[in-house]
Design a protein around this motif. Structure first.
Motif, PDB file in Angstrom:
ATOM      1  N   LEU A 153       0.783  -1.174   0.036  1.00  0.00           N
ATOM      2  CA  LEU A 153       0.018   0.236   0.086  1.00  0.00           C
ATOM      3  C   LEU A 153       0.770   1.294   0.108  1.00  0.00           C
ATOM      4  O   LEU A 153       0.634   2.228  -0.834  1.00  0.00           O
ATOM      5  N   ILE A 154       1.766   1.473   0.994  1.00  0.00           N
ATOM      6  CA  ILE A 154       2.341   2.555   1.208  1.00  0.00           C
ATOM      7  C   ILE A 154       3.255   3.120  -0.118  1.00  0.00           C
ATOM      8  O   ILE A 154       3.633   4.513  -0.093  1.00  0.00           O
ATOM      9  N   HIS A 155       3.340   2.415  -0.876  1.00  0.00           N
ATOM     10  CA  HIS A 155       4.104   3.209  -2.114  1.00  0.00           C
ATOM     11  C   HIS A 155       3.327   3.687  -3.004  1.00  0.00           C
ATOM     12  O   HIS A 155       3.592   4.348  -3.925  1.00  0.00           O
ATOM     13  N   VAL A 209       3.020  -3.348   8.259  1.00  0.00           N
ATOM     14  CA  VAL A 209       3.397  -2.669   7.150  1.00  0.00           C
ATOM     15  C   VAL A 209       4.266  -3.504   6.315  1.00  0.00           C
ATOM     16  O   VAL A 209       5.554  -3.772   6.542  1.00  0.00           O
ATOM     17  N   GLN A 210       3.859  -3.951   4.992  1.00  0.00           N
ATOM     18  CA  GLN A 210       4.576  -4.667   4.078  1.00  0.00           C
ATOM     19  C   GLN A 210       4.747  -4.017   2.783  1.00  0.00           C
ATOM     20  O   GLN A 210       3.935  -3.649   2.047  1.00  0.00           O
ATOM     21  N   ASP A 211       5.953  -3.468   2.406  1.00  0.00           N
ATOM     22  CA  ASP A 211       6.191  -3.085   1.285  1.00  0.00           C
ATOM     23  C   ASP A 211       7.552  -3.356   0.707  1.00  0.00           C
ATOM     24  O   ASP A 211       8.466  -3.849   1.325  1.00  0.00           O
ATOM     25  N   ARG A 212       8.070  -2.803  -0.396  1.00  0.00           N
ATOM     26  CA  ARG A 212       9.412  -3.044  -1.127  1.00  0.00           C
ATOM     27  C   ARG A 212      10.143  -1.781  -0.848  1.00  0.00           C
ATOM     28  O   ARG A 212       9.532  -0.636  -1.255  1.00  0.00           O
ATOM     29  N   PHE A 253      12.951   5.697   6.769  1.00  0.00           N
ATOM     30  CA  PHE A 253      11.983   6.692   6.810  1.00  0.00           C
ATOM     31  C   PHE A 253      10.616   6.150   7.346  1.00  0.00           C
ATOM     32  O   PHE A 253      10.044   6.743   8.176  1.00  0.00           O
ATOM     33  N   VAL A 254      10.373   4.886   6.925  1.00  0.00           N
ATOM     34  CA  VAL A 254       9.228   4.216   7.557  1.00  0.00           C
ATOM     35  C   VAL A 254       9.064   4.069   8.914  1.00  0.00           C
ATOM     36  O   VAL A 254       8.393   4.371   9.670  1.00  0.00           O
ATOM     37  N   VAL A 255      10.426   3.638   9.514  1.00  0.00           N
ATOM     38  CA  VAL A 255      10.775   3.484  10.980  1.00  0.00           C
ATOM     39  C   VAL A 255      10.319   4.893  11.625  1.00  0.00           C
ATOM     40  O   VAL A 255       9.769   4.873  12.668  1.00  0.00           O
ATOM     41  N   GLU A 256      11.013   5.875  11.107  1.00  0.00           N
ATOM     42  CA  GLU A 256      11.003   7.240  11.958  1.00  0.00           C
ATOM     43  C   GLU A 256       9.522   7.846  11.842  1.00  0.00           C
ATOM     44  O   GLU A 256       9.075   8.114  13.036  1.00  0.00           O
ATOM     45  N   THR A 257       8.914   7.538  10.791  1.00  0.00           N
ATOM     46  CA  THR A 257       7.504   8.044  10.582  1.00  0.00           C
ATOM     47  C   THR A 257       6.589   6.912  11.572  1.00  0.00           C
ATOM     48  O   THR A 257       5.745   7.687  12.195  1.00  0.00           O
ATOM     49  N   LEU A 258       6.763   5.799  11.723  1.00  0.00           N
ATOM     50  CA  LEU A 258       6.118   5.142  12.674  1.00  0.00           C
ATOM     51  C   LEU A 258       6.248   5.488  14.027  1.00  0.00           C
ATOM     52  O   LEU A 258       5.445   5.721  14.883  1.00  0.00           O
ATOM     53  N   GLN A 259       7.341   5.859  14.333  1.00  0.00           N
ATOM     54  CA  GLN A 259       7.957   6.376  15.830  1.00  0.00           C
ATOM     55  C   GLN A 259       7.029   7.750  15.971  1.00  0.00           C
ATOM     56  O   GLN A 259       6.464   7.899  17.001  1.00  0.00           O
ATOM     57  N   ILE A 310       9.005  -1.427  17.407  1.00  0.00           N
ATOM     58  CA  ILE A 310       9.068  -1.431  15.690  1.00  0.00           C
ATOM     59  C   ILE A 310      10.092  -2.518  15.425  1.00  0.00           C
ATOM     60  O   ILE A 310      11.052  -2.589  15.965  1.00  0.00           O
ATOM     61  N   GLU A 311       9.584  -3.444  14.741  1.00  0.00           N
ATOM     62  CA  GLU A 311      10.863  -4.488  14.111  1.00  0.00           C
ATOM     63  C   GLU A 311      10.649  -4.512  12.656  1.00  0.00           C
ATOM     64  O   GLU A 311       9.516  -4.137  12.187  1.00  0.00           O
ATOM     65  N   GLU A 312      11.652  -4.915  12.033  1.00  0.00           N
ATOM     66  CA  GLU A 312      11.894  -5.112  10.396  1.00  0.00           C
ATOM     67  C   GLU A 312      12.153  -6.371  10.204  1.00  0.00           C
ATOM     68  O   GLU A 312      13.367  -6.864  10.865  1.00  0.00           O
ATOM     69  N   VAL A 313      11.589  -7.104   9.180  1.00  0.00           N
ATOM     70  CA  VAL A 313      11.940  -8.416   8.814  1.00  0.00           C
ATOM     71  C   VAL A 313      11.818  -8.225   7.138  1.00  0.00           C
ATOM     72  O   VAL A 313      11.093  -7.654   6.664  1.00  0.00           O
ATOM     73  N   LYS A 314      12.824  -9.152   6.810  1.00  0.00           N
ATOM     74  CA  LYS A 314      13.037  -9.150   5.260  1.00  0.00           C
ATOM     75  C   LYS A 314      12.332 -10.514   4.827  1.00  0.00           C
ATOM     76  O   LYS A 314      12.492 -11.597   5.744  1.00  0.00           O
TER      77      LYS A 314
END
Length: 258
Positions: free
Chosen positions: A109-111, A135-138, A176-182, A189-193
């Motif tokens: 979605l976010i793209h 949130v899932q995106d590339r 940028f995604v992490v900072e905006t979530l904060q 907040i966790e990030e997974v590939k």
């Protein structure tokens, strides 16, 4: 050119796949599904992942999309799922009740969104305390990996470098995604590939037909018919295998907690 999400001819373009088990397992690893009862799939498209959430055991799934035409396709796609409902809305204004949901999913979605802050604030409003936001995106790094027998998408940019600029401009960098979530108030907040299997094709012809129809691939709507034919020929020549083609895309998943 771009895809017209509101066109009736694109009504079922996002209904033709099933969420792969690679995605299901990734979500189960980061979210306690047994504690999730009410969920929202924002930018639900044809309902593919609304179905997946239901199949994982979530009691109530509400799909939101800004396209009435695509929602028609989603309702048809999910007509056998009595616990899935669909509402017309968007990521900034879902018209749903505040503090009411255990999980919100926004996949691919976010793209499509320039300003992420109101999108994330709306998700924050909807979630219960300690609710989960997926949130899932590339990211740009996910998109521009080399094309091969699994990463078909890489060939798009190899043949048409102008698509690199298009993709770069619409993809958000992970930090940028992490900072905006904060900034929106989210924590933990966790990030997974994830290398998510998109589709398995019995033979190359099936893949090439799928590409020809631009099925569920908005980036291919940036190419005219002649360019698309060139791309299909290029992929046909580049792929060294003719059967059992497993197409994968690399994604970034951010999990956040209210």
């Amino acid at each position: 050119m771009g895809i017209d999400f509101h066109s009736e001819k694109n009504r079922i373009t996002y209904t033709t796949r099933k969420a792969d088990n690679s995605w299901v397992e990734a979500i189960k690893n980061i979210v306690p599904i047994e504690k999730i009862f009410k969920s929202v799939d924002i930018g639900c498209g044809g309902g593919i992942y609304s179905k997946a959430l239901s199949d994982m055991g979530i009691e109530s799934v509400t799909g939101i999309d800004f396209s009435k035409a695509i929602l028609e396709g989603a309702r048809q796609n999910c007509e056998d799922y009595k616990n899935i409902s669909f509402e017309h809305g968007n990521a900034f204004e879902t018209h749903l009740n505040s503090d009411s949901y255990d999980l919100i999913l926004e996949r691919a979605l976010i793209h499509h969104i320039d300003d992420l802050r109101p999108c994330f604030l709306e998700a924050f409003r909807l979630l219960k305390e300690d609710g989960f936001y997926i949130v899932q995106d590339r990211t740009p790094e996910d998109c521009f990996l080399e094309g091969d027998k699994s990463h078909i998408r890489g060939y798009f940019f190899e043949l048409f470098p102008r698509l690199v600029e298009k993709e770069t401009n619409r993809r958000h960098k992970k930090q940028f995604v992490v900072e905006t979530l904060q900034e929106a108030g989210f924590k933990h907040i966790e990030e997974v590939k994830l290398w998510e299997t998109r589709a398995v094709y019995d033979n190359k012809k099936q893949l090439l037909n799928d590409l020809s129809d631009r099925t569920g691939r908005s980036i291919l709507h940036e190419l005219d018919d002649k360019e698309l034919k060139l791309l299909i020929n290029h992929i046909d020549k580049s792929l060294s295998i003719d059967t059992n083609i497993i197409e994968k895309d690399r994604w970034t998943i951010w999990k956040a907690v209210k």
